[in-house]
Enzyme design. Sequence first.
Site, PDB file in Angstrom:
ATOM      1  N   ASP A  83      34.505  29.210  29.461  1.00  9.92           N
ATOM      2  CA  ASP A  83      34.752  27.685  29.537  1.00  9.92           C
ATOM      3  C   ASP A  83      33.135  26.943  29.406  1.00  9.92           C
ATOM      4  O   ASP A  83      32.502  27.568  29.076  1.00  9.92           O
ATOM      5  CB  ASP A  83      35.405  27.651  31.288  1.00  9.92           C
ATOM      6  CG  ASP A  83      34.392  27.927  32.325  1.00  9.92           C
ATOM      7  OD1 ASP A  83      33.395  28.277  31.821  1.00  9.92           O
ATOM      8  OD2 ASP A  83      34.876  27.644  33.428  1.00  9.92           O
ATOM      9  N   CYS A 125      32.418  32.657  32.408  1.00  9.83           N
ATOM     10  CA  CYS A 125      32.610  31.595  33.053  1.00  9.83           C
ATOM     11  C   CYS A 125      31.272  31.245  33.848  1.00  9.83           C
ATOM     12  O   CYS A 125      30.408  32.043  33.779  1.00  9.83           O
ATOM     13  CB  CYS A 125      33.892  31.496  33.767  1.00  9.83           C
ATOM     14  SG  CYS A 125      34.116  32.413  35.172  1.00  9.83           S
ATOM     15  N   THR A 140      30.873  32.174  36.998  1.00 13.84           N
ATOM     16  CA  THR A 140      30.608  33.410  37.815  1.00 13.84           C
ATOM     17  C   THR A 140      31.318  34.597  36.963  1.00 13.84           C
ATOM     18  O   THR A 140      30.868  35.825  37.691  1.00 13.84           O
ATOM     19  CB  THR A 140      31.456  33.312  39.179  1.00 13.84           C
ATOM     20  OG1 THR A 140      32.944  32.994  39.016  1.00 13.84           O
ATOM     21  CG2 THR A 140      30.846  32.284  40.117  1.00 13.84           C
ATOM     22  N   HIS A 163      35.250  54.999  32.865  1.00 15.74           N
ATOM     23  CA  HIS A 163      36.255  55.654  34.048  1.00 15.74           C
ATOM     24  C   HIS A 163      37.534  54.663  33.935  1.00 15.74           C
ATOM     25  O   HIS A 163      38.669  55.091  34.165  1.00 15.74           O
ATOM     26  CB  HIS A 163      35.544  55.372  35.408  1.00 15.74           C
ATOM     27  CG  HIS A 163      34.669  56.603  35.629  1.00 15.74           C
ATOM     28  ND1 HIS A 163      34.121  56.947  36.964  1.00 15.74           N
ATOM     29  CD2 HIS A 163      34.200  57.510  34.742  1.00 15.74           C
ATOM     30  CE1 HIS A 163      33.412  57.937  36.624  1.00 15.74           C
ATOM     31  NE2 HIS A 163      33.359  58.276  35.649  1.00 15.74           N
ATOM     32  N   HIS A 191      40.579  60.318  34.463  1.00 18.00           N
ATOM     33  CA  HIS A 191      40.550  59.035  34.648  1.00 18.00           C
ATOM     34  C   HIS A 191      42.045  58.156  33.946  1.00 18.00           C
ATOM     35  O   HIS A 191      42.395  57.122  34.518  1.00 18.00           O
ATOM     36  CB  HIS A 191      39.423  58.099  34.058  1.00 18.00           C
ATOM     37  CG  HIS A 191      38.187  58.761  34.544  1.00 18.00           C
ATOM     38  ND1 HIS A 191      37.807  58.637  35.832  1.00 18.00           N
ATOM     39  CD2 HIS A 191      37.173  59.690  34.086  1.00 18.00           C
ATOM     40  CE1 HIS A 191      36.635  59.219  36.183  1.00 18.00           C
ATOM     41  NE2 HIS A 191      36.386  59.785  35.137  1.00 18.00           N
TER      42      HIS A 191
HETATM   43  C1  RB5 Z   1      33.415  25.997  36.732  1.00 17.60           C
HETATM   44  O1  RB5 Z   1      32.863  24.983  37.258  1.00 17.60           O
HETATM   45  C2  RB5 Z   1      33.589  27.440  37.482  1.00 17.60           C
HETATM   46  O2  RB5 Z   1      34.569  26.971  38.437  1.00 17.60           O
HETATM   47  C3  RB5 Z   1      34.060  28.363  36.216  1.00 17.60           C
HETATM   48  O3  RB5 Z   1      33.236  28.424  35.393  1.00 17.60           O
HETATM   49  C4  RB5 Z   1      34.010  29.866  36.976  1.00 17.60           C
HETATM   50  O4  RB5 Z   1      33.002  29.928  37.860  1.00 17.60           O
HETATM   51  C5  RB5 Z   1      35.222  29.893  37.627  1.00 17.60           C
HETATM   52  O5  RB5 Z   1      35.560  31.218  38.372  1.00 17.60           O
END
Ligand code: RB5
Length: 145
Positions: free
Chosen positions: A8, A65, A67, A98, A133
């Site tokens: 994203d 993304c 996180t 694994h 596994h």
């Molecule tokens: C976008 O702002 C953010 O929410 C997305 O990139 C991600 O971190 C969601 O898990």
Amino acid sequence: MKLAMGADHGGYSLKEILKKHLVEAGHEVLDLGTHDTSSCNYPDYAAKVAYAVADKDADLGVLICGTGIGMSIAANKIHGIRAACCGDTYSAAMTRNHNNANVLCLGERVIGYGLALDMVDLFVDTPFEGGRHQRRIDKMMAYEA
Ligand code: RB5
């Protein structure tokens, strides 16, 4: 190896860096977007990459993304997908070894580019160990039925 990649807006810049690195390393990359930093919705790209892997249009997937967490939650909704959100090299290797993970999820706002490059290399180069596994994976995947 053929890799499907998606991100994203929060992961776009890292996707571009990893894509260049993987192509230079001789891999084929299927870039399923996004293609700029305009705000967009991560589940759309998680689904594109997850279906490409599940349908065997790609060997493995990489999703990025902010996180890595949203991408992993979304990708794991698709049958056949084992998406791992990783933040260290040991986990990136062991989730292949694994868990036979088929999608690596990274957080551009969490990890540095150098670490991300090392992680993607380990993810791509580490084989699944099989044996005990596989039995555990079979149990996990049976929950999809
Ligand atoms: C976008 O702002 C953010 O929410 C997305 O990139 C991600 O971190 C969601 O898990």
